[in-house]
Design a protein around this motif. Sequence first.
Motif, PDB file in Angstrom:
ATOM      1  N   PRO A 146       0.826  -1.203   0.000  1.00 33.07           N
ATOM      2  CA  PRO A 146       0.000   0.000   0.000  1.00 33.07           C
ATOM      3  C   PRO A 146       0.865   1.259   0.000  1.00 33.07           C
ATOM      4  O   PRO A 146       2.055   1.204   0.317  1.00 33.07           O
ATOM      5  N   ALA A 147       0.244   2.350  -0.361  1.00 33.99           N
ATOM      6  CA  ALA A 147       0.970   3.624  -0.339  1.00 33.99           C
ATOM      7  C   ALA A 147       1.458   3.915   1.076  1.00 33.99           C
ATOM      8  O   ALA A 147       0.810   3.536   2.056  1.00 33.99           O
ATOM      9  N   ASN A 148       2.592   4.554   1.178  1.00 32.08           N
ATOM     10  CA  ASN A 148       3.160   4.976   2.461  1.00 32.08           C
ATOM     11  C   ASN A 148       3.514   3.811   3.375  1.00 32.08           C
ATOM     12  O   ASN A 148       3.461   3.932   4.589  1.00 32.08           O
ATOM     13  N   CYS A 149       3.847   2.674   2.778  1.00 30.56           N
ATOM     14  CA  CYS A 149       4.267   1.513   3.560  1.00 30.56           C
ATOM     15  C   CYS A 149       5.427   0.839   2.840  1.00 30.56           C
ATOM     16  O   CYS A 149       5.372   0.646   1.625  1.00 30.56           O
ATOM     17  N   ILE A 150       6.478   0.515   3.582  1.00 29.14           N
ATOM     18  CA  ILE A 150       7.605  -0.210   3.014  1.00 29.14           C
ATOM     19  C   ILE A 150       7.952  -1.390   3.912  1.00 29.14           C
ATOM     20  O   ILE A 150       7.685  -1.377   5.111  1.00 29.14           O
ATOM     21  N   PHE A 151       8.512  -2.426   3.295  1.00 30.49           N
ATOM     22  CA  PHE A 151       8.913  -3.632   4.013  1.00 30.49           C
ATOM     23  C   PHE A 151      10.422  -3.797   3.915  1.00 30.49           C
ATOM     24  O   PHE A 151      11.010  -3.580   2.863  1.00 30.49           O
ATOM     25  N   HIS A 152      11.031  -4.181   5.041  1.00 26.65           N
ATOM     26  CA  HIS A 152      12.465  -4.455   5.065  1.00 26.65           C
ATOM     27  C   HIS A 152      12.713  -5.658   5.955  1.00 26.65           C
ATOM     28  O   HIS A 152      11.957  -5.917   6.901  1.00 26.65           O
ATOM     29  N   ALA A 153      13.792  -6.363   5.678  1.00 22.38           N
ATOM     30  CA  ALA A 153      14.190  -7.475   6.540  1.00 22.38           C
ATOM     31  C   ALA A 153      14.586  -6.929   7.912  1.00 22.38           C
ATOM     32  O   ALA A 153      15.173  -5.849   8.006  1.00 22.38           O
ATOM     33  N   PRO A 154      14.262  -7.653   8.979  1.00 22.40           N
ATOM     34  CA  PRO A 154      14.592  -7.168  10.333  1.00 22.40           C
ATOM     35  C   PRO A 154      16.062  -6.825  10.509  1.00 22.40           C
ATOM     36  O   PRO A 154      16.402  -5.826  11.139  1.00 22.40           O
ATOM     37  N   GLU A 155      16.949  -7.637   9.941  1.00 19.16           N
ATOM     38  CA  GLU A 155      18.376  -7.369  10.130  1.00 19.16           C
ATOM     39  C   GLU A 155      18.818  -6.088   9.417  1.00 19.16           C
ATOM     40  O   GLU A 155      19.757  -5.418   9.853  1.00 19.16           O
ATOM     41  N   ILE A 156      18.138  -5.714   8.347  1.00 16.81           N
ATOM     42  CA  ILE A 156      18.458  -4.462   7.654  1.00 16.81           C
ATOM     43  C   ILE A 156      17.968  -3.269   8.480  1.00 16.81           C
ATOM     44  O   ILE A 156      18.633  -2.241   8.567  1.00 16.81           O
ATOM     45  N   LEU A 157      16.824  -3.424   9.108  1.00 20.28           N
ATOM     46  CA  LEU A 157      16.270  -2.337   9.920  1.00 20.28           C
ATOM     47  C   LEU A 157      17.049  -2.107  11.208  1.00 20.28           C
ATOM     48  O   LEU A 157      16.984  -1.023  11.785  1.00 20.28           O
TER      49      LEU A 157
END
Length: 137
Positions: A58-69
């Motif tokens: 959805p707009a205004n949402c991004i996903f990242h791997a926990p280790e990257i965050l």
Amino acid sequence: MPDLYGYSALIHLGHVASPERFELAIRAVDKTRRFWPGEIQLVVAIEEGRMQQWLDMPANCIFHAPEILQNVIDDYRRSGSLLIPDQNESAGNATLHALASGVPLDALNFRARHKNEVRPRHGDAFLGVGRARDRSN
């Protein structure tokens, strides 16, 4: 590396790894964006290979791997800009429901997390909150 350093604070909203919780988080972001004059971004920690069918982009949402965050979260924590909802409830239910109901972000109580480590896990949600600015252009 996720481009999250333009936000003045990162708020830990808790776990959203179910369709209902994710929908609530999206409603909270959409409602908050109506009233907050700065930038708002939902960031969700997702382990590779565990994306669910209901997790679209959805707009205004991004996903990242926990280790990257983790590096980003550590930087925000060290700067005193990692904020935790000030309730005795670690999952952030009250905050998500309040934001989804239209309670203004600056009406909620948050506290800076300096010393304790926050380790993102699969489904953890963070709200990137930018400084207020003129959005008329």
